[in-house]
Motif scaffolding. Sequence first.
Motif, PDB file in Angstrom:
ATOM      1  N   LYS A  30       0.082   5.175   0.835  1.00  0.00           N
ATOM      2  CA  LYS A  30      -0.787   6.326   1.620  1.00  0.00           C
ATOM      3  C   LYS A  30      -0.094   7.598   1.614  1.00  0.00           C
ATOM      4  O   LYS A  30       0.795   7.635   2.174  1.00  0.00           O
ATOM      5  CB  LYS A  30      -1.038   5.527   2.791  1.00  0.00           C
ATOM      6  CG  LYS A  30      -1.938   4.292   3.030  1.00  0.00           C
ATOM      7  CD  LYS A  30      -2.129   3.687   4.589  1.00  0.00           C
ATOM      8  CE  LYS A  30      -2.989   2.615   4.443  1.00  0.00           C
ATOM      9  NZ  LYS A  30      -3.534   2.098   5.819  1.00  0.00           N
TER      10      LYS A  30
ATOM     11  N   GLU B  12       0.751  -1.134  -0.080  1.00  0.00           N
ATOM     12  CA  GLU B  12       0.043   0.171   0.130  1.00  0.00           C
ATOM     13  C   GLU B  12       0.817   1.258   0.293  1.00  0.00           C
ATOM     14  O   GLU B  12       1.868   1.292   0.646  1.00  0.00           O
ATOM     15  CB  GLU B  12      -1.008   0.105   1.251  1.00  0.00           C
ATOM     16  CG  GLU B  12      -1.970  -1.048   1.225  1.00  0.00           C
ATOM     17  CD  GLU B  12      -2.859  -1.121   2.528  1.00  0.00           C
ATOM     18  OE1 GLU B  12      -3.860  -0.483   2.734  1.00  0.00           O
ATOM     19  OE2 GLU B  12      -2.144  -1.542   3.749  1.00  0.00           O
TER      20      GLU B  12
ATOM     21  N   ASN C 230      -2.287   7.829  -3.449  1.00  0.00           N
ATOM     22  CA  ASN C 230      -2.787   6.502  -2.704  1.00  0.00           C
ATOM     23  C   ASN C 230      -3.031   5.418  -3.536  1.00  0.00           C
ATOM     24  O   ASN C 230      -3.720   5.467  -4.684  1.00  0.00           O
ATOM     25  CB  ASN C 230      -4.206   6.764  -2.143  1.00  0.00           C
ATOM     26  CG  ASN C 230      -4.178   7.886  -0.907  1.00  0.00           C
ATOM     27  OD1 ASN C 230      -3.629   7.699  -0.066  1.00  0.00           O
ATOM     28  ND2 ASN C 230      -4.730   9.089  -1.397  1.00  0.00           N
TER      29      ASN C 230
ATOM     30  N   GLY D 291       3.901  10.610   3.669  1.00  0.00           N
ATOM     31  CA  GLY D 291       3.125   9.277   3.283  1.00  0.00           C
ATOM     32  C   GLY D 291       3.931   8.309   3.727  1.00  0.00           C
ATOM     33  O   GLY D 291       5.227   8.482   4.264  1.00  0.00           O
TER      34      GLY D 291
END
Length: 295
Positions: free
Chosen positions: A9, A7, A25, A60
């Motif tokens: 983010k 992931e 994202n 992030g």
Amino acid sequence: MKEGKLECKGLTKKYGKKEVLHNVNLELEKGKIYGLIGRNGAGKTTLLSILSAQNPASEGEILLNGESVWENKEALKHIYFAREINGAASSAISGFKVKEYLKIASEYLPNWDEELAEQLIKLFHLDKKKRIIKLSKGMSSMLTIVVALASKAEFTFLDEPVAGLDVVARDQFYRILLDEFTESGRTFVISTHIIEEAEDLFEEVIFLHKGEILLKENTQELLEHTAYISGKAEEVEAFIKGKQVYGLETIGRSKGGMVRWSEGEEPEATEDITLQKMHLQKIFISLCGREDDVE
């Protein structure tokens, strides 16, 4: 690795005042082949380098199964970014022989498959005694591919892997990649400008534009729900109401452009309306390529 999710983010990357990636994202699932497509300067290489912890994010985080990959040796065992080999005379590896480069790779990569590496070396007719600086662009790409596939990393990223390869070698690469994917269930992210040729590989496609994710969709569904519409202006205007339209152009009394529709809709051509299926490359151009500024 039982689970399989990488992931990204809220990822932002800045070089000085220039923001290359903005609040990205993204979720990559194990067991898929993704196509990463964007214009030069869109941030593709930067994104892959941050996903593989070769480059720090300005903001992030990158998580593998919920754990940060940054300075996480255990997580990084599962990720490999195969980027272009720098064979310039000033490069630290330029004087290495191919066999020496492969030896280093085998020691650095914990899941190295020596048998697969040897098979690929023979298939591509790579001379293991040749020095990196003496390799052609195509041979350098082949060596990059060998290391990427033999790494056996669950998440493997390839940046322009077929650069410099002729059509036969490119076809070999696509077939080998599919065989490895089918056998191993690894996740591959392939960044390429040769879109139309590679689109059948991609289960999902990611369009990166000006540092942002413009689109991430199942490739087949995107192709099935997209077409180029053309016809008399008034007929086209009536047809496109309530639909997503991109790159609409007027030529005399006619209009044309890309149109997308929702699941369940089945638009049909008429006497005055033509609908033509589009390849992934034309979809990308319609979404990202009709601007005067070039990145």
